[in-house]
Enzyme design. Structure first.
Site, PDB file in Angstrom:
ATOM      1  CG  ASP A  81     -23.399  59.286  88.746  1.00  9.96           C
ATOM      2  OD1 ASP A  81     -24.346  59.539  89.513  1.00  9.96           O
ATOM      3  OD2 ASP A  81     -22.237  59.717  88.923  1.00  9.96           O
ATOM      4  CG  HIS A  82     -24.717  63.253  88.157  1.00 10.41           C
ATOM      5  ND1 HIS A  82     -25.427  64.124  88.954  1.00 10.41           N
ATOM      6  CD2 HIS A  82     -23.703  62.786  88.923  1.00 10.41           C
ATOM      7  CE1 HIS A  82     -24.866  64.186  90.147  1.00 10.41           C
ATOM      8  NE2 HIS A  82     -23.826  63.373  90.167  1.00 10.41           N
ATOM      9  CG  ASP A 103     -28.502  65.994  88.608  1.00 12.39           C
ATOM     10  OD1 ASP A 103     -29.318  66.666  89.282  1.00 12.39           O
ATOM     11  OD2 ASP A 103     -27.283  66.231  88.590  1.00 12.39           O
ATOM     12  CG  HIS A 205     -24.088  62.258  94.246  1.00 15.82           C
ATOM     13  ND1 HIS A 205     -23.935  62.118  92.893  1.00 15.82           N
ATOM     14  CD2 HIS A 205     -25.213  61.584  94.562  1.00 15.82           C
ATOM     15  CE1 HIS A 205     -24.937  61.403  92.410  1.00 15.82           C
ATOM     16  NE2 HIS A 205     -25.733  61.070  93.406  1.00 15.82           N
ATOM     17  N   GLY A 207     -18.059  61.615  97.163  1.00 12.22           N
ATOM     18  CA  GLY A 207     -17.411  60.824  98.215  1.00 12.22           C
ATOM     19  C   GLY A 207     -15.919  61.090  98.388  1.00 12.22           C
ATOM     20  CB  THR A 208     -13.238  62.131  96.020  1.00 13.61           C
ATOM     21  OG1 THR A 208     -13.546  61.087  95.117  1.00 13.61           O
ATOM     22  CG2 THR A 208     -11.731  62.359  96.070  1.00 13.61           C
ATOM     23  CG  ASN A 227     -22.558  58.277  93.772  1.00 13.74           C
ATOM     24  OD1 ASN A 227     -23.069  57.241  94.183  1.00 13.74           O
ATOM     25  ND2 ASN A 227     -23.137  59.051  92.881  1.00 13.74           N
ATOM     26  CB  THR A 230     -12.418  62.806  92.199  1.00 11.45           C
ATOM     27  OG1 THR A 230     -13.502  63.530  91.607  1.00 11.45           O
ATOM     28  CG2 THR A 230     -11.134  63.572  91.973  1.00 11.45           C
TER      29      THR A 230
END
Ligand code: 13P
Length: 280
Positions: A81-82, A103, A205, A207-208, A227, A230
């Site tokens: 990721d990233h 990214d 991205h 998602g929390t 994604n 957190t």
């Protein structure tokens, strides 16, 4: 079983749902997420971001993620990721990650396109898929930078898709990494326009903190990967705190079990919201 993210996203396209991509930092989180996926018969993606390698070195956590995916009874893709540097992206590909993100969201579009094409050329040699990002999702993956949200311009998405042929495209529609200060107001008008003009599976991205209703609306409007980072870290911490409070931790292995349980509960919650249970 270890699978390519491209396959999971193609299945999600056909089934009109989005696959959960869960960030992990250690073996306990890997075990918890896979336990939830197996129990609910859900395809999932395991991921780790380059900024997290300070705490979880890639040469240690990477092989662990790939081995756990191989042994899983459900399809699991392993995603970097990233990705910021070619060095770490190459290392992830050599370890056997089945997809990598480059990214370049902070770069001018021309440079983002040129770099993404380089990453695609390298990933192809490993049979891996590539995710890119245009526009800027707010915050940074580890909360160390206060990046302002810069919503994706639909015309940029069209150009990016045409010039790169990338496998998955992360877009910015008012979403941000970390805990939101207030309920996010996603720009569904932008999402609808990008979905209408492009064919590439889209990625959400941050998602929390997004509501279940918005997750579902996104997954019916082109988002095929969501994604979650957190929420996992918070849930693991809460699970450990609660176990201490309840006197359930008498030694190290009780602590370990509480960590696995937190990651399991969080993955389970999201798999059920996303409706990916029984899709494996
Ligand atoms: P959250 O930390 O907000 O869940 O974001 C996760 C993410 O987008 C990782 O790339």
């Amino acid at each position: 079983m270890l699978v390519n993210m491209k396959q999971l996203l193609a299945d999600a396209e056909k089934g009109n749902y989005a696959v959960g991509s869960f960030s992990v930092a250690n073996m306990e989180m890997v075990l918890g997420v896979i336990k939830a996926a197996e129990e609910l018969r859900a395809p999932i993606i395991l991921q780790i971001a380059e900024v997290r390698l300070k705490q979880s070195p890639l040469h240690v956590i990477g092989p662990l993620m790939v081995a756990a995916a191989r042994a899983a009874k459900v399809p699991v893709a392993v995603h970097f990721d990233h990705g910021k540097t070619m060095e770490k992206i190459s290392e992830a590909l050599k370890i056997g990650f089945t997809s990598v993100m480059f990214d370049g969201s902070h770069l001018p579009l021309d440079e983002n396109i040129a770099m993404t094409k380089k990453v695609i050329a390298e990933a192809l040699q490993h049979g891996a898929a590539v995710e890119a990002e245009i526009g800027c999702v707010g915050g940074s993956e580890d909360g160390s930078e206060d990046i302002a949200i810069n919503c994706t311009r639909p015309e940029d998405a069209v150009r990016f898709e045409k010039e790169t042929g990338v496998d998955a495209l992360a877009i910015a529609i008012g979403n941000a990494h970390g805990n939101y200060k207030s309920t996010p107001k996603l720009r569904f008008d932008i999402l609808e326009e990008v979905d209408r003009l492009t064919q590439t599976p889209l990625v959400l991205h941050g998602g929390t903190g997004i509501t279940p209703e918005d997750f579902i609306r996104c997954s019916h409007t082109g988002i095929k990967k969501i994604n979650i980072a957190t929420a996992t870290f918070d849930r693991v911490e809460q699970s450990v705190r609660a176990a201490y409070r309840d006197g359930a931790i008498q030694g190290y292995y009780d602590l370990q079990a509480a960590e696995v349980e937190g990651a399991y509960q969080n993955a389970k919650t999201h798999i059920l919201i996303f409706g990916t249970d029984n899709k494996a």
